[in-house]
Scaffold this motif. Structure first.
Motif, PDB file in Angstrom:
ATOM      1  N   ARG A 101      86.659  29.621   8.605  1.00 25.82           N
ATOM      2  CA  ARG A 101      85.814  30.096   9.702  1.00 25.82           C
ATOM      3  C   ARG A 101      84.434  29.444   9.635  1.00 25.82           C
ATOM      4  O   ARG A 101      83.853  29.328   8.557  1.00 25.82           O
ATOM      5  CB  ARG A 101      85.687  31.615   9.622  1.00 25.82           C
ATOM      6  CG  ARG A 101      84.909  32.249  10.743  1.00 25.82           C
ATOM      7  CD  ARG A 101      84.995  33.750  10.645  1.00 25.82           C
ATOM      8  NE  ARG A 101      84.470  34.239   9.376  1.00 25.82           N
ATOM      9  CZ  ARG A 101      84.656  35.478   8.912  1.00 25.82           C
ATOM     10  NH1 ARG A 101      85.363  36.326   9.616  1.00 25.82           N
ATOM     11  NH2 ARG A 101      84.144  35.839   7.758  1.00 25.82           N
ATOM     12  N   GLU A 102      83.937  29.064  10.781  1.00 27.39           N
ATOM     13  CA  GLU A 102      82.647  28.368  10.868  1.00 27.39           C
ATOM     14  C   GLU A 102      81.713  29.105  11.808  1.00 27.39           C
ATOM     15  O   GLU A 102      82.113  29.464  12.926  1.00 27.39           O
ATOM     16  CB  GLU A 102      82.870  26.943  11.382  1.00 27.39           C
ATOM     17  CG  GLU A 102      81.603  26.153  11.623  1.00 27.39           C
ATOM     18  CD  GLU A 102      81.840  24.837  12.334  1.00 27.39           C
ATOM     19  OE1 GLU A 102      80.949  23.973  12.310  1.00 27.39           O
ATOM     20  OE2 GLU A 102      82.929  24.666  12.941  1.00 27.39           O
TER      21      GLU A 102
ATOM     22  N   PHE B 136      81.669  32.551  16.231  1.00 25.97           N
ATOM     23  CA  PHE B 136      82.298  31.838  15.121  1.00 25.97           C
ATOM     24  C   PHE B 136      83.558  31.177  15.637  1.00 25.97           C
ATOM     25  O   PHE B 136      84.084  31.557  16.681  1.00 25.97           O
ATOM     26  CB  PHE B 136      82.632  32.810  13.985  1.00 25.97           C
ATOM     27  CG  PHE B 136      81.408  33.390  13.337  1.00 25.97           C
ATOM     28  CD1 PHE B 136      80.683  34.401  13.944  1.00 25.97           C
ATOM     29  CD2 PHE B 136      80.959  32.892  12.124  1.00 25.97           C
ATOM     30  CE1 PHE B 136      79.534  34.915  13.354  1.00 25.97           C
ATOM     31  CE2 PHE B 136      79.817  33.398  11.523  1.00 25.97           C
ATOM     32  CZ  PHE B 136      79.111  34.413  12.140  1.00 25.97           C
ATOM     33  N   ARG B 137      84.058  30.201  14.892  1.00 23.40           N
ATOM     34  CA  ARG B 137      85.291  29.554  15.315  1.00 23.40           C
ATOM     35  C   ARG B 137      86.138  29.216  14.096  1.00 23.40           C
ATOM     36  O   ARG B 137      85.616  29.058  12.981  1.00 23.40           O
ATOM     37  CB  ARG B 137      85.022  28.299  16.125  1.00 23.40           C
ATOM     38  CG  ARG B 137      84.323  27.179  15.371  1.00 23.40           C
ATOM     39  CD  ARG B 137      83.951  26.051  16.339  1.00 23.40           C
ATOM     40  NE  ARG B 137      83.315  24.936  15.663  1.00 23.40           N
ATOM     41  CZ  ARG B 137      82.776  23.897  16.300  1.00 23.40           C
ATOM     42  NH1 ARG B 137      82.797  23.828  17.640  1.00 23.40           N
ATOM     43  NH2 ARG B 137      82.220  22.907  15.602  1.00 23.40           N
ATOM     44  N   GLN B 138      87.417  29.127  14.335  1.00 21.75           N
ATOM     45  CA  GLN B 138      88.332  28.749  13.269  1.00 21.75           C
ATOM     46  C   GLN B 138      89.421  27.851  13.850  1.00 21.75           C
ATOM     47  O   GLN B 138      90.157  28.271  14.744  1.00 21.75           O
ATOM     48  CB  GLN B 138      88.946  29.969  12.590  1.00 21.75           C
ATOM     49  CG  GLN B 138      89.767  29.617  11.370  1.00 21.75           C
ATOM     50  CD  GLN B 138      90.064  30.825  10.496  1.00 21.75           C
ATOM     51  OE1 GLN B 138      89.956  31.970  10.939  1.00 21.75           O
ATOM     52  NE2 GLN B 138      90.427  30.582   9.249  1.00 21.75           N
TER      53      GLN B 138
ATOM     54  N   GLY C  44      89.199  37.175  19.777  1.00 23.39           N
ATOM     55  CA  GLY C  44      89.148  35.719  19.871  1.00 23.39           C
ATOM     56  C   GLY C  44      89.629  35.184  21.206  1.00 23.39           C
ATOM     57  O   GLY C  44      90.407  35.822  21.915  1.00 23.39           O
TER      58      GLY C  44
ATOM     59  N   TRP D  28      84.163  42.552  15.060  1.00 25.59           N
ATOM     60  CA  TRP D  28      84.722  41.287  15.535  1.00 25.59           C
ATOM     61  C   TRP D  28      85.610  41.511  16.752  1.00 25.59           C
ATOM     62  O   TRP D  28      86.277  42.540  16.868  1.00 25.59           O
ATOM     63  CB  TRP D  28      85.558  40.633  14.431  1.00 25.59           C
ATOM     64  CG  TRP D  28      84.723  40.138  13.304  1.00 25.59           C
ATOM     65  CD1 TRP D  28      84.225  40.872  12.260  1.00 25.59           C
ATOM     66  CD2 TRP D  28      84.237  38.800  13.127  1.00 25.59           C
ATOM     67  NE1 TRP D  28      83.475  40.068  11.442  1.00 25.59           N
ATOM     68  CE2 TRP D  28      83.463  38.796  11.949  1.00 25.59           C
ATOM     69  CE3 TRP D  28      84.386  37.620  13.844  1.00 25.59           C
ATOM     70  CZ2 TRP D  28      82.837  37.632  11.475  1.00 25.59           C
ATOM     71  CZ3 TRP D  28      83.776  36.481  13.370  1.00 25.59           C
ATOM     72  CH2 TRP D  28      83.007  36.491  12.202  1.00 25.59           C
TER      73      TRP D  28
ATOM     74  N   TYR E 130      87.753  30.920  19.087  1.00 23.14           N
ATOM     75  CA  TYR E 130      86.352  31.342  19.035  1.00 23.14           C
ATOM     76  C   TYR E 130      86.282  32.870  19.015  1.00 23.14           C
ATOM     77  O   TYR E 130      86.910  33.537  19.839  1.00 23.14           O
ATOM     78  CB  TYR E 130      85.588  30.790  20.232  1.00 23.14           C
ATOM     79  CG  TYR E 130      85.239  29.333  20.077  1.00 23.14           C
ATOM     80  CD1 TYR E 130      86.217  28.351  20.145  1.00 23.14           C
ATOM     81  CD2 TYR E 130      83.922  28.927  19.851  1.00 23.14           C
ATOM     82  CE1 TYR E 130      85.912  27.010  19.977  1.00 23.14           C
ATOM     83  CE2 TYR E 130      83.599  27.588  19.697  1.00 23.14           C
ATOM     84  CZ  TYR E 130      84.603  26.643  19.754  1.00 23.14           C
ATOM     85  OH  TYR E 130      84.286  25.312  19.593  1.00 23.14           O
ATOM     86  N   TYR E 131      85.492  33.377  18.089  1.00 20.80           N
ATOM     87  CA  TYR E 131      85.346  34.814  17.905  1.00 20.80           C
ATOM     88  C   TYR E 131      83.894  35.233  18.097  1.00 20.80           C
ATOM     89  O   TYR E 131      82.975  34.539  17.673  1.00 20.80           O
ATOM     90  CB  TYR E 131      85.772  35.220  16.492  1.00 20.80           C
ATOM     91  CG  TYR E 131      87.213  34.938  16.174  1.00 20.80           C
ATOM     92  CD1 TYR E 131      87.586  33.730  15.603  1.00 20.80           C
ATOM     93  CD2 TYR E 131      88.198  35.883  16.433  1.00 20.80           C
ATOM     94  CE1 TYR E 131      88.907  33.458  15.303  1.00 20.80           C
ATOM     95  CE2 TYR E 131      89.534  35.625  16.133  1.00 20.80           C
ATOM     96  CZ  TYR E 131      89.872  34.413  15.569  1.00 20.80           C
ATOM     97  OH  TYR E 131      91.178  34.149  15.267  1.00 20.80           O
TER      98      TYR E 131
ATOM     99  N   GLY F 220      79.805  34.725   8.383  1.00 23.73           N
ATOM    100  CA  GLY F 220      80.626  35.728   9.042  1.00 23.73           C
ATOM    101  C   GLY F 220      80.723  37.050   8.314  1.00 23.73           C
ATOM    102  O   GLY F 220      80.823  38.104   8.954  1.00 23.73           O
TER     103      GLY F 220
END
Length: 121
Positions: A42-43, A34-36, A114, A111, A90-91, A105
């Protein structure tokens, strides 16, 4: 409980490549990236089930490839043709069960901290 540790982030020019890694304490059933970006939500970027089923966000299809090495308990994200809009934290995320909606998510309980990816134009 799964512990996750991402690595591989950095700064790159547009069109370049990076490979992110996520080391897990063991190999969970479902894992994802995932990314933010600053000021954005968050995407979900990509996800991979242990049966090999991969899911990608439309924004990264054809440019990013997700893979895993179960022997090393490591998830990878190969990113190519990077764009400035890929800039984000990025996570890595994981679940011990099969996630039915892989790019959401809230479906993942575990998690990492990042790793920052910065793409300059």
């Amino acid at each position: 409980q799964v512990q996750l540790a991402e690595s591989g982030g950095g700064s790159v020019q547009a069109g370049g490549s990076l490979r992110l890694s996520c080391a897990a304490t063991y190999s969970p059933r479902s894992m994802g990236w995932f990314r933010q970006a600053p000021g954005k939500g968050r995407e979900g970027v990509a996800a991979l089930d242990s049966d090999g089923s991969a899911t990608y966000a439309d924004s990264v299809k054809g440019r990013f490839t997700i893979s895993r090495d179960n022997a090393k308990n490591t998830l990878y994200l190969q990113m190519s043709s990077l764009k400035p809009e890929d800039t984000a934290m990025y996570y890595c995320a994981a679940a011990v069960f099969r996630v039915l909606v892989p790019l959401v998510g809230s479906n993942y309980p575990y998690w990492g901290q990042g790793t920052q990816v910065t793409v300059s134009s």
